[in-house]
Design a protein around this motif. Structure first.
Motif, PDB file in Angstrom:
ATOM      1  N   GLY A   1      86.527  29.685  80.417  1.00  0.00           N
ATOM      2  CA  GLY A   1      87.353  29.926  79.952  1.00  0.00           C
ATOM      3  C   GLY A   1      88.688  29.960  80.175  1.00  0.00           C
ATOM      4  O   GLY A   1      90.330  30.534  79.543  1.00  0.00           O
TER       5      GLY A   1
ATOM      6  N   ASN B   1      89.047  28.057  72.342  1.00  0.00           N
ATOM      7  CA  ASN B   1      87.696  28.995  73.141  1.00  0.00           C
ATOM      8  C   ASN B   1      86.405  27.835  73.864  1.00  0.00           C
ATOM      9  O   ASN B   1      86.351  27.717  74.034  1.00  0.00           O
ATOM     10  CB  ASN B   1      87.881  29.655  73.205  1.00  0.00           C
ATOM     11  CG  ASN B   1      88.826  30.736  73.464  1.00  0.00           C
ATOM     12  OD1 ASN B   1      89.977  30.344  74.795  1.00  0.00           O
ATOM     13  ND2 ASN B   1      88.533  32.019  73.283  1.00  0.00           N
ATOM     14  N   ILE B   2      86.197  27.680  71.770  1.00  0.00           N
ATOM     15  CA  ILE B   2      84.695  27.340  72.041  1.00  0.00           C
ATOM     16  C   ILE B   2      84.926  25.596  72.501  1.00  0.00           C
ATOM     17  O   ILE B   2      83.957  25.331  73.583  1.00  0.00           O
ATOM     18  CB  ILE B   2      83.585  27.202  70.868  1.00  0.00           C
ATOM     19  CG1 ILE B   2      83.384  28.722  69.801  1.00  0.00           C
ATOM     20  CG2 ILE B   2      82.501  26.116  70.575  1.00  0.00           C
ATOM     21  CD1 ILE B   2      82.948  28.917  68.936  1.00  0.00           C
TER      22      ILE B   2
ATOM     23  N   GLY C   1      91.858  27.541  65.356  1.00  0.00           N
ATOM     24  CA  GLY C   1      92.340  28.913  65.718  1.00  0.00           C
ATOM     25  C   GLY C   1      92.023  28.931  67.254  1.00  0.00           C
ATOM     26  O   GLY C   1      91.083  28.352  68.135  1.00  0.00           O
ATOM     27  N   GLN C   2      92.109  29.949  68.290  1.00  0.00           N
ATOM     28  CA  GLN C   2      91.994  30.863  69.091  1.00  0.00           C
ATOM     29  C   GLN C   2      90.434  30.156  69.792  1.00  0.00           C
ATOM     30  O   GLN C   2      90.353  30.251  70.636  1.00  0.00           O
ATOM     31  CB  GLN C   2      92.570  31.712  69.644  1.00  0.00           C
ATOM     32  CG  GLN C   2      92.626  32.315  71.224  1.00  0.00           C
ATOM     33  CD  GLN C   2      93.533  30.998  72.126  1.00  0.00           C
ATOM     34  OE1 GLN C   2      94.129  30.429  71.497  1.00  0.00           O
ATOM     35  NE2 GLN C   2      93.166  30.932  73.310  1.00  0.00           N
ATOM     36  N   ASN C   3      89.562  30.865  68.534  1.00  0.00           N
ATOM     37  CA  ASN C   3      88.471  31.327  69.311  1.00  0.00           C
ATOM     38  C   ASN C   3      87.752  29.078  69.286  1.00  0.00           C
ATOM     39  O   ASN C   3      86.951  29.830  70.087  1.00  0.00           O
ATOM     40  CB  ASN C   3      87.752  31.904  67.923  1.00  0.00           C
ATOM     41  CG  ASN C   3      87.858  33.340  67.857  1.00  0.00           C
ATOM     42  OD1 ASN C   3      87.627  33.688  69.258  1.00  0.00           O
ATOM     43  ND2 ASN C   3      87.688  34.133  66.547  1.00  0.00           N
ATOM     44  N   GLY C   4      88.546  29.177  68.596  1.00  0.00           N
ATOM     45  CA  GLY C   4      87.572  27.164  67.533  1.00  0.00           C
ATOM     46  C   GLY C   4      87.933  26.621  69.127  1.00  0.00           C
ATOM     47  O   GLY C   4      87.520  25.713  69.768  1.00  0.00           O
TER      48      GLY C   4
ATOM     49  N   THR D   1      86.723  24.132  74.763  1.00  0.00           N
ATOM     50  CA  THR D   1      86.968  24.358  75.935  1.00  0.00           C
ATOM     51  C   THR D   1      85.740  24.346  76.897  1.00  0.00           C
ATOM     52  O   THR D   1      85.404  24.238  77.445  1.00  0.00           O
ATOM     53  CB  THR D   1      88.343  25.531  76.510  1.00  0.00           C
ATOM     54  OG1 THR D   1      89.437  25.094  75.773  1.00  0.00           O
ATOM     55  CG2 THR D   1      88.557  25.662  77.606  1.00  0.00           C
ATOM     56  N   ARG D   2      85.118  26.054  76.412  1.00  0.00           N
ATOM     57  CA  ARG D   2      84.263  26.059  77.249  1.00  0.00           C
ATOM     58  C   ARG D   2      82.277  24.596  77.139  1.00  0.00           C
ATOM     59  O   ARG D   2      81.925  24.336  77.622  1.00  0.00           O
ATOM     60  CB  ARG D   2      82.948  27.034  77.073  1.00  0.00           C
ATOM     61  CG  ARG D   2      84.348  27.951  77.488  1.00  0.00           C
ATOM     62  CD  ARG D   2      83.693  29.893  76.517  1.00  0.00           C
ATOM     63  NE  ARG D   2      83.432  30.799  77.369  1.00  0.00           N
ATOM     64  CZ  ARG D   2      85.366  31.413  77.187  1.00  0.00           C
ATOM     65  NH1 ARG D   2      85.637  30.993  76.619  1.00  0.00           N
ATOM     66  NH2 ARG D   2      85.490  32.334  77.963  1.00  0.00           N
TER      67      ARG D   2
END
Length: 209
Positions: free
Chosen positions: A94, A181-182, A176-179, A184-185
């Motif tokens: 992350g 992060n997903i 969004g930030q969660n999307g 990126t991982r």
């Protein structure tokens, strides 16, 4: 599926994962957030032109560089595989790899003291060591057709990245930030696998397994 088409798809996935247009869109938005639309377009255009020229040069001159420094293809694959794996590993955690980030950690200072289109956008965010190693690896495996395919695929990816940069605000708002992060991982996982495969190919070539 023809070998050239397979090569093109493989190269596209590798470049897409290592450049990660979605994650780099967030970096672009952070660096150019105080600019108007026309200035953002100018920065995005300059950054991607520089990125394309750098990668195209390394793709074309890859074999010459090998001969000049006495580098073998297995050596490049092993080194490039390690670099790509490390970038992917950091993305899986992350976080951005130090090879694809602004070393000062201060984007406002970078914007004040440097042309951000050149650094950190073009180098090292877009045309970092991992991207260069990937370009050289894929452009030297199948002669001129493979080299031209690699350059063409990278050009297409530069266009995709340009569109992402121009609509950066809307994209970030949508996922969004969660999307982010997903994405990126996921890109990190793909990169780690690609890096491992490059490493395996390099070891096989070096020891003729």
């Amino acid at each position: 599926m023809t070998p050239l088409l397979t090569h093109a798809l493989t190269v596209f996935m590798a470049f897409f994962a290592i450049m990660n247009p979605i994650a780099n869109t967030a970096a672009f938005a952070g660096l150019t957030g105080n600019m108007d639309k026309s200035q953002q377009v100018q920065v995005a255009t300059k950054a991607l032109i520089i990125t394309f020229v750098v990668i195209a040069l390394f793709s074309v001159l890859g074999q010459m560089i090998f001969n000049l420094f006495g580098i073998s293809l297995p050596a490049l694959r092993i080194t490039g595989g390690i670099l790509v794996f490390l970038v992917g590993y950091h993305m899986l955690q992350g976080s951005a790899s130090s090879m694809h980030s602004n070393k000062d950690g201060d984007t406002s200072k970078a914007a004040d003291n440097n042309d951000i289109a050149i650094s950190p956008l073009a180098v090292p965010l877009l045309a970092g060591p991992g991207t260069i190693a990937t370009a050289m690896n894929y452009s030297t495996v199948g002669g001129i057709p493979a080299m031209l395919t690699t350059i063409l695929v990278f050009f297409v990816l530069c266009l995709i990245t340009f569109v992402c940069f121009i609509f950066s605000a809307k994209i970030i708002k949508a996922i969004g930030q969660n999307g982010l992060n997903i994405v990126t991982r996921l890109m990190g996982l793909i990169l780690a696998v690609i890096g491992t495969q490059m490493l395996i190919a390099g070891i096989n070539g070096a020891f003729h397994f």
